[in-house]
Every structure is written in C-alpha cells, then in structure tokens.
Design an enzyme around this catalytic site. Structure first.
Site, PDB file in Angstrom:
ATOM      1  NE  ARG A 230      -5.895  -0.944   9.647  1.00  0.00           N
ATOM      2  CZ  ARG A 230      -4.719  -0.622   9.922  1.00  0.00           C
ATOM      3  NH1 ARG A 230      -4.451   0.454   9.081  1.00  0.00           N
ATOM      4  NH2 ARG A 230      -3.953  -0.747  10.337  1.00  0.00           N
TER       5      ARG A 230
ATOM      6  NE  ARG B  93       5.277  -0.290  11.052  1.00  0.00           N
ATOM      7  CZ  ARG B  93       4.144  -0.031  10.021  1.00  0.00           C
ATOM      8  NH1 ARG B  93       4.177   0.378   8.575  1.00  0.00           N
ATOM      9  NH2 ARG B  93       3.061  -0.841  10.295  1.00  0.00           N
TER      10      ARG B  93
ATOM     11  CE  LYS C  87      -2.660  -0.584   3.455  1.00  0.00           C
ATOM     12  NZ  LYS C  87      -2.300  -1.848   4.422  1.00  0.00           N
TER      13      LYS C  87
ATOM     14  NE  ARG D 283       0.129  -4.459  11.393  1.00  0.00           N
ATOM     15  CZ  ARG D 283       1.420  -4.171  10.860  1.00  0.00           C
ATOM     16  NH1 ARG D 283       2.784  -4.871  10.872  1.00  0.00           N
ATOM     17  NH2 ARG D 283       1.053  -3.120  10.370  1.00  0.00           N
TER      18      ARG D 283
ATOM     19  NE  ARG E 130       6.646  -2.736   7.419  1.00  0.00           N
ATOM     20  CZ  ARG E 130       4.949  -2.866   6.979  1.00  0.00           C
ATOM     21  NH1 ARG E 130       4.387  -2.631   5.401  1.00  0.00           N
ATOM     22  NH2 ARG E 130       4.268  -3.162   7.910  1.00  0.00           N
TER      23      ARG E 130
HETATM   24  P1  AMP Z   1       0.309   0.718   9.727  1.00  0.00           P
HETATM   25  O1  AMP Z   1       0.637   1.241   9.453  1.00  0.00           O
HETATM   26  O2  AMP Z   1      -1.616   0.958   8.269  1.00  0.00           O
HETATM   27  O3  AMP Z   1      -0.096  -0.492   9.482  1.00  0.00           O
HETATM   28  O4  AMP Z   1      -0.743   1.232  11.363  1.00  0.00           O
HETATM   29  C1  AMP Z   1      -0.667   1.003  11.911  1.00  0.00           C
HETATM   30  C2  AMP Z   1      -1.374   0.792  13.473  1.00  0.00           C
HETATM   31  O5  AMP Z   1      -2.155   2.159  13.405  1.00  0.00           O
HETATM   32  C3  AMP Z   1      -2.203  -0.839  13.623  1.00  0.00           C
HETATM   33  O6  AMP Z   1      -1.686  -1.571  13.811  1.00  0.00           O
HETATM   34  C4  AMP Z   1      -2.767   0.675  14.206  1.00  0.00           C
HETATM   35  O7  AMP Z   1      -2.815   0.593  15.818  1.00  0.00           O
HETATM   36  C5  AMP Z   1      -3.211   2.128  14.623  1.00  0.00           C
HETATM   37  N1  AMP Z   1      -4.196   2.286  13.087  1.00  0.00           N
HETATM   38  C6  AMP Z   1      -3.361   2.301  11.775  1.00  0.00           C
HETATM   39  N2  AMP Z   1      -4.642   3.378  10.906  1.00  0.00           N
HETATM   40  C7  AMP Z   1      -6.265   3.122  11.649  1.00  0.00           C
HETATM   41  C8  AMP Z   1      -7.589   2.802  11.692  1.00  0.00           C
HETATM   42  N3  AMP Z   1      -8.000   3.478   9.959  1.00  0.00           N
HETATM   43  N4  AMP Z   1      -8.015   2.864  12.265  1.00  0.00           N
HETATM   44  C9  AMP Z   1      -7.880   2.072  13.931  1.00  0.00           C
HETATM   45  N5  AMP Z   1      -6.509   2.358  13.861  1.00  0.00           N
HETATM   46  C10 AMP Z   1      -5.985   2.519  13.320  1.00  0.00           C
END
Ligand code: AMP
Length: 235
Positions: free
Chosen positions: A88, A160, A13, A171, A127
C-alpha cells in the site's frame, strides 16, 4: 508467479483474486483478511493492528512486513501468490521485493484495476460479506441466491464496519495518495499493467490473464513449477 493486485477499495480486487486463484492455482494473500483474522484471534500482530483498522488507517510498515514475511514462509506460497491490499506504500513495495528476494523470488507483474470514483462509492455501499466464511457479495452486481444470506454457509450477510461512508472516504483519500507512487515504482521497472475494471468481472479476468501471460512465465495448462524464469524465456 507472484502477482500484485492494485486498485481502490471496491475495484473488485477480491473478486479478481478469487478468479486468479482458480486459474493459476496459487494462494490469495489479502492483508486486510490476514489482519482481520489476527485481530479476531488476538495474536500479537492483531493487538498492534486493531486501532488502525478501526480508524481505517494504514497499519505501520514494520508490522505489515512481519505479517507478510510469516505468510510467505507458508508452504502454499512457494510457487507464487496473489497479493491483494499489499503493498500500500512504496516502502512496502520495496519491503516486498526484499522479502521475496530473500527467498529467491520476485514480483513478476502488478495489475492496477482502473475504475472511476463514483462507481466505487456505489459499489461499496452495496457490498456484503459473510462474517462466518469471509465470502463477499454485492447486493447489485453479484447478489447471493437468497437475499442477505451467504450461499456457502447459510449465515446472514453483514456490511463491513469500514464500508461506512466516513471510513470509505478516508480509505479512498489514503488510496489515492499512495497509489500513484506505487504504480510509478512498478511502471519504472516495467512491471505494471493497467486494466479497465469498469466492466463485467469475467472480462476483467480475461484481460488480466492476457497481461499475466505476456509478462510472466505462466502458461495455461502448464504446472507452475514447469514454467521457465522470465529472464531465460526472453533470451
Ligand atoms: P482491506 O480489506 O484491504 O481494505 O484492508 C482493511 C484495513 O486493513 C485497511 O483499512 C488498513 O487498516 C489495514 N491494511 C490492509 N492492508 C494493509 C497494508 N498493506 N498496510 C497497512 N494497513 C493495511
């Protein structure tokens, strides 16, 4: 144009969003990045979100809606944006429609990046990110020029914290439980394109741009504000 990018963690993404930013000239709104930044800066939203991020769990919808609403009000998001990591949940998809609707805007198309689970586990394990500027690399598929060093700012790259195997599995479980209903939500409104993401990033980008061109007012070479609304174009 307002585009939602969907896909499990590691589907590409971020990479695709960078390409779309360049080709469409609209900002990339990554809620993961916004949240990490908020946590780092200890803003009120950051303080509310930090424990959820550490556990790899979703931050509550009410917090997310505030975060996205604030971001949509920034000047650069007026002509469009690429949402990555949001929505999400179906509730967030409805909240996004409401927030955009209040501003006379809409989600034109949702792109779902489709990729097998075993490919994801392999990709996430390799990554790397730059803790300084946020650039992402993959030690196997898109390595930096010098191993483990950021091309852009010369800082060492890191894994990360939420790319650890336990958190990855958590996740992915969350993603799978939530993704189906979100895809159904957009498919039911004829706003979903499924793109095969298990191929070279450049091919994924081309397929994505074709889908966007078919479904939205975007035309290559046209400034976005010269594009006509979809409803008018179809008449
Ligand atoms: P990402 O970088 O998109 O994988 O997001 C990392 C973390 O941020 C996730 O594991 C969630 O804890 C939080 N997060 C990101 N986007 C959302 C969302 N739309 N709703 C809720 N939590 C989010």
């Amino acid at each position: 144009v307002f585009i939602v990018l969907l896909g499990p963690p590691g589907a590409g993404k971020g990479t695709q969003a960078d390409q779309l930013v360049e080709r469409l000239g609209i900002p990339h709104i990554s809620t993961g990045n916004l949240l990490r930044e908020a946590v780092q800066r200890r803003t009120p939203i950051g303080l509310q979100a930090t424990a959820f991020l550490d556990r790899g769990e979703l931050v509550p919808d009410s917090v997310m809606r505030r975060l996205i609403g604030e971001r949509l009000d920034a000047h650069d998001a007026r002509q469009g944006s690429i949402f990555d990591g949001y929505p999400r949940t179906v509730a967030q998809a409805a909240a996004l429609d409401a927030e955009l609707g209040q501003r006379g805007r809409q989600v034109h198309l949702t792109i779902a990046l489709d990729i097998p689970s075993d490919v994801i586990v392999q990709r996430l394990g390799s990554r790397r990110v730059c803790a300084c500027c946020g650039s992402t690399y993959n030690a196997i598929t898109s390595p930096p020029r010098e191993p483990e060093i950021c091309d852009r700012c010369g800082e060492p790259l890191v894994c990360r914290a939420d790319d650890s195997p336990t958190v990855i599995r958590r996740r992915m479980e969350i993603y799978r439980a939530e993704a189906g209903p979100i895809e159904d939500y957009y498919a039911g409104q004829n706003r979903l394109a499924i793109i095969d993401a298990d191929r070279a990033p450049v091919l994924v980008t081309e397929a994505t741009l074709v889908a966007i061109q078919r479904a939205t007012p975007y035309r290559p070479g046209l400034p976005l504000d010269a594009a006509v609304p979809v409803s008018a174009a179809r008449r």
